[in-house]
Motif scaffolding. Sequence first.
Motif, mmCIF file in Angstrom:
data_model
loop_
_atom_site.group_PDB
_atom_site.id
_atom_site.type_symbol
_atom_site.label_atom_id
_atom_site.label_comp_id
_atom_site.label_asym_id
_atom_site.label_seq_id
_atom_site.Cartn_x
_atom_site.Cartn_y
_atom_site.Cartn_z
ATOM 1 N N GLN A 132 -20.821 -9.641 -0.063
ATOM 2 C CA GLN A 132 -22.254 -9.101 -0.616
ATOM 3 C C GLN A 132 -21.830 -7.791 -0.805
ATOM 4 N N ASN A 133 -21.195 -6.928 0.005
ATOM 5 C CA ASN A 133 -21.118 -5.537 -0.293
ATOM 6 C C ASN A 133 -20.102 -5.098 -1.513
ATOM 7 N N VAL A 134 -21.002 -4.962 -2.505
ATOM 8 C CA VAL A 134 -20.477 -5.008 -3.886
ATOM 9 C C VAL A 134 -19.842 -3.663 -4.248
ATOM 10 N N VAL A 135 -20.451 -2.561 -3.583
ATOM 11 C CA VAL A 135 -19.832 -0.999 -4.024
ATOM 12 C C VAL A 135 -18.197 -0.647 -3.388
ATOM 13 N N GLN A 136 -18.278 -1.382 -2.099
ATOM 14 C CA GLN A 136 -17.068 -1.091 -1.330
ATOM 15 C C GLN A 136 -16.090 -1.900 -2.005
ATOM 16 N N SER A 137 -16.512 -3.255 -2.100
ATOM 17 C CA SER A 137 -15.442 -4.164 -2.438
ATOM 18 C C SER A 137 -14.871 -3.713 -3.644
ATOM 19 N N LEU A 138 -15.713 -3.358 -4.735
ATOM 20 C CA LEU A 138 -15.143 -2.872 -6.249
ATOM 21 C C LEU A 138 -14.176 -1.746 -5.929
ATOM 22 N N GLU A 139 -14.577 -1.053 -4.764
ATOM 23 C CA GLU A 139 -13.734 0.440 -4.733
ATOM 24 C C GLU A 139 -11.979 -0.042 -4.490
ATOM 25 N N ILE A 140 -12.017 -1.370 -3.602
ATOM 26 C CA ILE A 140 -10.707 -1.723 -3.088
ATOM 27 C C ILE A 140 -10.171 -2.752 -3.855
ATOM 28 N N ALA A 141 -10.809 -3.517 -4.588
ATOM 29 C CA ALA A 141 -10.133 -4.547 -5.493
ATOM 30 C C ALA A 141 -9.605 -4.326 -6.543
ATOM 31 N N SER A 142 -8.660 -4.907 -7.154
ATOM 32 C CA SER A 142 -7.965 -4.761 -8.644
ATOM 33 C C SER A 142 -8.871 -5.328 -9.704
ATOM 34 N N ARG A 143 -9.206 -6.566 -9.301
ATOM 35 C CA ARG A 143 -10.137 -7.345 -10.285
ATOM 36 C C ARG A 143 -11.320 -7.932 -9.447
ATOM 37 N N ALA A 144 -12.498 -8.427 -10.131
ATOM 38 C CA ALA A 144 -13.655 -8.721 -9.274
ATOM 39 C C ALA A 144 -14.148 -10.004 -10.455
ATOM 40 N N TYR A 145 -14.953 -10.978 -9.850
ATOM 41 C CA TYR A 145 -15.750 -12.004 -10.187
ATOM 42 C C TYR A 145 -17.276 -11.623 -9.759
ATOM 43 N N ILE A 146 -18.232 -11.802 -10.533
ATOM 44 C CA ILE A 146 -19.389 -11.666 -10.061
ATOM 45 C C ILE A 146 -20.035 -13.233 -10.204
ATOM 46 N N VAL A 147 -20.633 -13.856 -9.032
ATOM 47 C CA VAL A 147 -20.998 -15.099 -8.850
ATOM 48 C C VAL A 147 -22.667 -15.128 -9.121
#
Length: 239
Positions: free
Chosen positions: A197-212
């Motif tokens: 659920q932690n969108v900000v920090q997850s996006l900082e370390i991920a290369s790609r993302a999916y929003i569900v």
Amino acid sequence: MTGGQHVLEVEGLKAGYGGVEVLRGIDLAVGPGEIVAVLGSNGVGKTTLNKVLSGVLPARAGQITFEGRRLDGVDAAAIVEAGLIQVPEGRKIFPNLDIQENLELGSYRRARKNRARNLERVYETFPRLRERRTQAAGTLSGGEQQMLAIGRGMMAEPRLLILDEPSLGLSPLLVEEMFTLIRRLNADGMPIMLVEQNVVQSLEIASRAYIVENGLVTMSGNAAEIAADPELRRAYLGL
């Protein structure tokens, strides 16, 4: 997208409980060496997705391919043996067993012959666990229990590690530490699917993302581009 290019590929996945359809056709993939974030608020289907991927809940439609092998319809034990390892939400440690016993249980189905080597690796990653290895797991702080849960997952030599809400219930300082650790595990070559659920920090370390949202992927792509997307900023960050 072909299964050969990805460690995990999910196509058209549908699942639910009774008459309620929770996943309504999920498509996602994790490539070798990636951190892929699967993001969404509570109740959008993230935990249901993890249950299907771990073989606890059957898929109603679609397919799951892991390292080129179909895993939909395969039982949970065989999924673990294949190396698709989950660290569940809420940690699910055994509170009455000590730290070392909890860790050793992580290699029950997979990598048993390398148990001593993997135990040493976990203790190098988490020196605090080594110091307290004979302590009952239930007496650890929330952050230490999360370390233990991740350490237990590492004991199985994952080919892909799925982390379900690893920052949940942790103080801001420990959340920072947790994301640093995830980055470090990934730097050693481990592909990670980060369900958060932690969108900000997850996006900082991920290369790609999916929003569900509501059982469907509503946005996907490069993590930095998604982080800058005005729609996402409005919906999740209130900006």
